[in-house]
Every structure is written in structure tokens, then in C-alpha cells.
Design a protein around this motif. Sequence first.
Motif, mmCIF file in Angstrom:
data_model
loop_
_atom_site.group_PDB
_atom_site.id
_atom_site.type_symbol
_atom_site.label_atom_id
_atom_site.label_comp_id
_atom_site.label_asym_id
_atom_site.label_seq_id
_atom_site.Cartn_x
_atom_site.Cartn_y
_atom_site.Cartn_z
ATOM 1 N N VAL A 89 0.870 -1.141 0.090
ATOM 2 C CA VAL A 89 0.123 0.123 -0.068
ATOM 3 C C VAL A 89 0.848 1.313 -0.032
ATOM 4 N N ILE A 90 1.880 1.303 0.757
ATOM 5 C CA ILE A 90 2.844 2.485 0.783
ATOM 6 C C ILE A 90 3.561 2.683 -0.296
ATOM 7 N N VAL A 91 4.025 1.554 -1.049
ATOM 8 C CA VAL A 91 4.622 1.587 -2.564
ATOM 9 C C VAL A 91 3.682 2.180 -3.455
ATOM 10 N N SER A 92 2.543 1.553 -3.469
ATOM 11 C CA SER A 92 1.322 1.999 -4.441
ATOM 12 C C SER A 92 0.983 3.325 -4.248
ATOM 13 N N LEU A 93 0.879 3.894 -3.237
ATOM 14 C CA LEU A 93 0.676 5.152 -2.957
ATOM 15 C C LEU A 93 1.650 5.995 -3.410
ATOM 16 N N ALA A 94 2.892 5.793 -3.039
ATOM 17 C CA ALA A 94 3.928 6.579 -3.652
ATOM 18 C C ALA A 94 4.017 6.577 -4.967
ATOM 19 N N LEU A 95 3.606 5.509 -5.473
ATOM 20 C CA LEU A 95 3.999 5.336 -7.185
ATOM 21 C C LEU A 95 2.792 6.319 -7.822
ATOM 22 N N PHE A 96 1.560 6.395 -7.224
ATOM 23 C CA PHE A 96 0.443 7.262 -7.698
ATOM 24 C C PHE A 96 0.714 8.741 -7.608
ATOM 25 N N LEU A 97 1.231 8.832 -6.248
ATOM 26 C CA LEU A 97 1.615 10.296 -5.892
ATOM 27 C C LEU A 97 2.734 10.861 -7.159
ATOM 28 N N THR A 98 3.737 9.927 -7.240
ATOM 29 C CA THR A 98 4.591 10.139 -8.085
ATOM 30 C C THR A 98 4.352 10.407 -9.567
ATOM 31 N N TRP A 99 3.314 9.736 -10.388
ATOM 32 C CA TRP A 99 2.778 9.921 -11.276
ATOM 33 C C TRP A 99 2.160 10.993 -11.352
ATOM 34 N N PHE A 100 1.255 11.472 -10.403
ATOM 35 C CA PHE A 100 0.481 12.897 -10.418
ATOM 36 C C PHE A 100 1.655 13.975 -10.389
ATOM 37 N N VAL A 101 2.871 13.749 -9.810
ATOM 38 C CA VAL A 101 3.685 14.944 -9.944
ATOM 39 C C VAL A 101 4.389 14.953 -11.128
ATOM 40 N N MET A 102 4.903 13.627 -11.729
ATOM 41 C CA MET A 102 5.735 13.696 -12.857
ATOM 42 C C MET A 102 4.999 13.829 -14.219
ATOM 43 N N ASP A 103 3.587 13.932 -14.140
ATOM 44 C CA ASP A 103 2.526 13.678 -15.376
ATOM 45 C C ASP A 103 3.328 14.805 -16.238
ATOM 46 N N PRO A 104 3.356 16.191 -15.872
ATOM 47 C CA PRO A 104 3.814 17.099 -16.735
ATOM 48 C C PRO A 104 5.262 16.922 -17.234
ATOM 49 N N VAL A 105 6.119 16.423 -16.790
ATOM 50 C CA VAL A 105 7.364 15.977 -17.354
ATOM 51 C C VAL A 105 7.337 14.860 -18.263
ATOM 52 N N LEU A 106 6.364 13.737 -17.806
ATOM 53 C CA LEU A 106 6.172 12.767 -18.806
ATOM 54 C C LEU A 106 5.431 13.196 -20.137
ATOM 55 N N THR A 107 4.537 14.297 -20.003
ATOM 56 C CA THR A 107 3.793 14.895 -21.047
ATOM 57 C C THR A 107 4.842 15.338 -21.894
ATOM 58 N N LYS A 108 5.571 16.209 -21.598
ATOM 59 C CA LYS A 108 6.754 16.892 -22.615
ATOM 60 C C LYS A 108 7.519 15.956 -23.106
ATOM 61 N N ALA A 109 8.223 15.052 -22.298
ATOM 62 C CA ALA A 109 8.882 14.001 -23.013
ATOM 63 C C ALA A 109 8.170 13.220 -24.312
ATOM 64 N N TRP A 110 7.063 12.974 -23.821
ATOM 65 C CA TRP A 110 6.341 12.421 -24.843
ATOM 66 C C TRP A 110 5.872 13.071 -25.924
ATOM 67 N N THR A 111 5.496 14.168 -25.909
ATOM 68 C CA THR A 111 5.092 15.064 -26.929
ATOM 69 C C THR A 111 6.365 15.511 -27.868
ATOM 70 N N ASP A 112 7.490 15.836 -27.118
ATOM 71 C CA ASP A 112 8.717 16.364 -27.767
ATOM 72 C C ASP A 112 9.633 15.715 -28.244
ATOM 73 N N GLY A 113 9.441 14.187 -27.651
ATOM 74 C CA GLY A 113 10.547 13.175 -28.160
ATOM 75 C C GLY A 113 10.085 11.896 -28.852
ATOM 76 N N VAL A 114 9.374 11.133 -28.091
ATOM 77 C CA VAL A 114 8.654 9.739 -28.139
ATOM 78 C C VAL A 114 7.771 9.918 -29.306
ATOM 79 N N GLN A 115 6.964 10.756 -29.120
ATOM 80 C CA GLN A 115 5.771 10.841 -30.365
ATOM 81 C C GLN A 115 6.339 11.251 -31.562
ATOM 82 N N PRO A 116 6.946 12.238 -31.915
ATOM 83 C CA PRO A 116 7.668 12.523 -33.232
ATOM 84 C C PRO A 116 8.488 11.113 -33.742
ATOM 85 N N LEU A 117 9.431 10.575 -32.759
ATOM 86 C CA LEU A 117 10.226 9.394 -32.882
ATOM 87 C C LEU A 117 9.394 8.394 -33.463
#
Length: 239
Positions: free
Chosen positions: A82-110
Motif C-alpha cells: 500500500v505504501i509503495v502503491s500510494l507513492a507510485l501514484f503520487l509520483t505519477w501525479f507529480v511527474m505527469d507534466p514531465v512525462l507529457t513533455k517528454a512524450w510530445t517532444d521526443g517519443v511521439q515524433p520518433l
Amino acid sequence: MSLALCLLILVLPDAALAQDLSLDFGDTGSLANRSVEIILLVTLLSLVPGLAVMVTCFPFVVTVLSILRQALGLQQSPPNMVIVSLALFLTWFVMDPVLTKAWTDGVQPLTEGKIQVEEAIPRIAEPFRGFMANRTDPKTFAELQALRPGETSTLEEAPFSLLVPSFMLSEISRAFQIGFLIYLPFLIIDLVVAAILMAMGMMMVPPAVVSLPFKLAFFVVANGWTLISSALVRSYTGG
């Protein structure tokens, strides 16, 4: 899925990405070579969870939550899962803008064939580099950099081999600072209960057993889990 793909591309060599991993064992490669390529690819995929720990806020969040559980005096509740799962989803919440930018700028064009691997990798790495640089303690970075005589670089230009450990050490150090502040009110409850029991002559009663219900009640009344989780998120978003 986007996190795994972004981190996988960060560590895959250009040559490996450029190769065709199909099972066409013609003139382009032998069965042994293809088998080695598949093994390497599976190995890299298995490293993705570890990479997610290294370049995100997960170390900070899971450390604070673990210290909180210890401060409450609970060993197995909530369970580690439960602790690890909560930490993972909080991490996803915080990192979502970073992941979205990495996806739109690099992964998707690739994936659409608009850019080559050599151009995609810096685009994918840049959001993660900016995130880590903003959270890295300059003093920690300088101390690690001093271990490489003759090499000088800024946080924004440092190689990942230097930036990632500096970032992780900074996050763990910050987590322990927050953990100290979290521990104090529960420590006060333990001391008060122990003093009352001693004054009543109940020296054989473990203070931790008596103080646990009071700590749980205090934490529930304060809506502690939501309060701590929102504070952790705000430490990254600045809200």
C-alpha cells in the motif's frame, strides 16, 4: 506506459535502437546475434522500474511515507504494498507534466518517423534533466563533482552519471528532514504517556501500547494521510 517508453529510450544505445529486432535470420545476422539482442532488450525492460526510481520523485515520497508509518508505531500497517502503491501514484501525479513533455517532444515524433533517434534522445532527456536539476542540492552536487578531478559542469549540463546520484542523495536527505518534523508530534505523545504512566506507578505497562491509540486518533482527526500527501505534492508543484 509512457514512463516506461521514455525511460527505455533514455538508456537504449543509438545502435540498438537503429537495429531491427525482428527474427529475420537472413544475411543481416545470425541466430546467436538475434538471441543476444532479445536478451539485452528484455534486460533493459526489466531495468525500467529501477530507472523510474532514479529520475522521479519516488525516493522522496516513499521515504517520507515509510518514516510516517514508523512514527505512528505501526510496523506492517499500512502494508508495504500500500505504501509503495500510494507513492507510485503520487509520483505519477507529480511527474505527469514531465512525462507529457517528454512524450510530445521526443517519443511521439520518433514513433511517427518525424525525427531520428539522435535527435529524439536529447528531447526526451531534457524534461527529466530540468526536473532533477531544480531539485538537486548544489552542495551535494559540488561534493560529488569534486570526486571527478578536472571535470567541471553545471547542473543543467551535467552528465546523467553525475546528476542522477546527486538528485537521489538530495531527495533522500530532504525526505529525512521532513521525516524529522513528522516524527516530533508523535514523540511528544509518547513522552507524555510515558510520564503519566510513571506518575501512576504503572512502570510495567509499555508506553508504546498505551500511546498508539492516542497517536492514531490524533492522526485521524488531523486527516493525516491527505495532509501529508498534499504537502508532498505541493513541495514539487509549488502550490
